[in-house]
Design an enzyme around this catalytic site. Structure first.
Site, short mmCIF file in Angstrom:
data_model
loop_
_atom_site.label_atom_id
_atom_site.label_comp_id
_atom_site.label_asym_id
_atom_site.label_seq_id
_atom_site.Cartn_x
_atom_site.Cartn_y
_atom_site.Cartn_z
N CYS A 63 -52.94 -37.13 -6.00
CA CYS A 63 -53.07 -38.54 -6.40
C CYS A 63 -52.64 -39.46 -5.26
O CYS A 63 -51.45 -39.60 -4.98
CB CYS A 63 -52.22 -38.77 -7.66
N CYS A 66 -50.25 -42.32 -6.03
CA CYS A 66 -48.89 -41.84 -6.28
C CYS A 66 -48.08 -41.79 -4.98
O CYS A 66 -46.89 -42.06 -4.97
CB CYS A 66 -48.90 -40.43 -6.90
#
Ligand code: ZN
Length: 140
Positions: A63, A66
């Site tokens: 991700c 993230c």
């Protein structure tokens, strides 16, 4: 589960377990330690039981957003040392926790105070917006 937290003042490497009351301090120099730990299904309950607000960071290695959020949280943990705890949960390794918190879209930040969810932030906010949002939650 023990987490190694390096003291920002004296560089001592400290083993820190869950602390339900109070905040971690460096045994050598007594500085308050920035509190960032990882948790899994076994340790989640203990790690999110704290006398300061806990920001749970649901993330995954794949991700991209993230990876933008994590340094902001780690920074905040350093600058607001003693006032919050960051608990990181890898959703790939912990699908049960992801389901329990409805983490269908990540990054997801869940703020827990006294065992209760008090706020959540879905998606990557720009640094300034994220810090402002979390500051207001932590100050509440
Ligand atoms: Zn120290």
């Amino acid at each position: 589960m023990m987490t190694i937290i390096t003291c920002p003042t004296c560089d001592a490497r400290n083993r820190v377990g869950p602390i339900a009351q109070g905040i971690p301090r460096c045994p050598r120099c007594k500085s308050t330690l920035p509190w960032v730990v990882e948790a899994d299904a076994d340790t989640f309950a203990a790690e999110t039981t704290a006398s300061v607000p806990v920001v749970v960071d649901f993330w995954a290695a794949w991700c991209g957003p993230c990876r933008m959020i994590s340094p902001v949280l780690e920074d905040l943990a350093k600058r607001q040392v003693g006032h919050l705890k960051v608990v990181k949960v890898d959703v790939d390794a912990n699908p049960g926790l992801a389901t329990r918190f409805g983490a269908r879209s990540i990054p997801l930040l869940v703020v827990i105070r006294d065992g209760q969810e008090v706020d959540r932030v879905v998606g990557a906010l720009p640094r300034a917006a994220l810090e402002q949002r979390l500051r207001s939650v932590l100050a509440a």
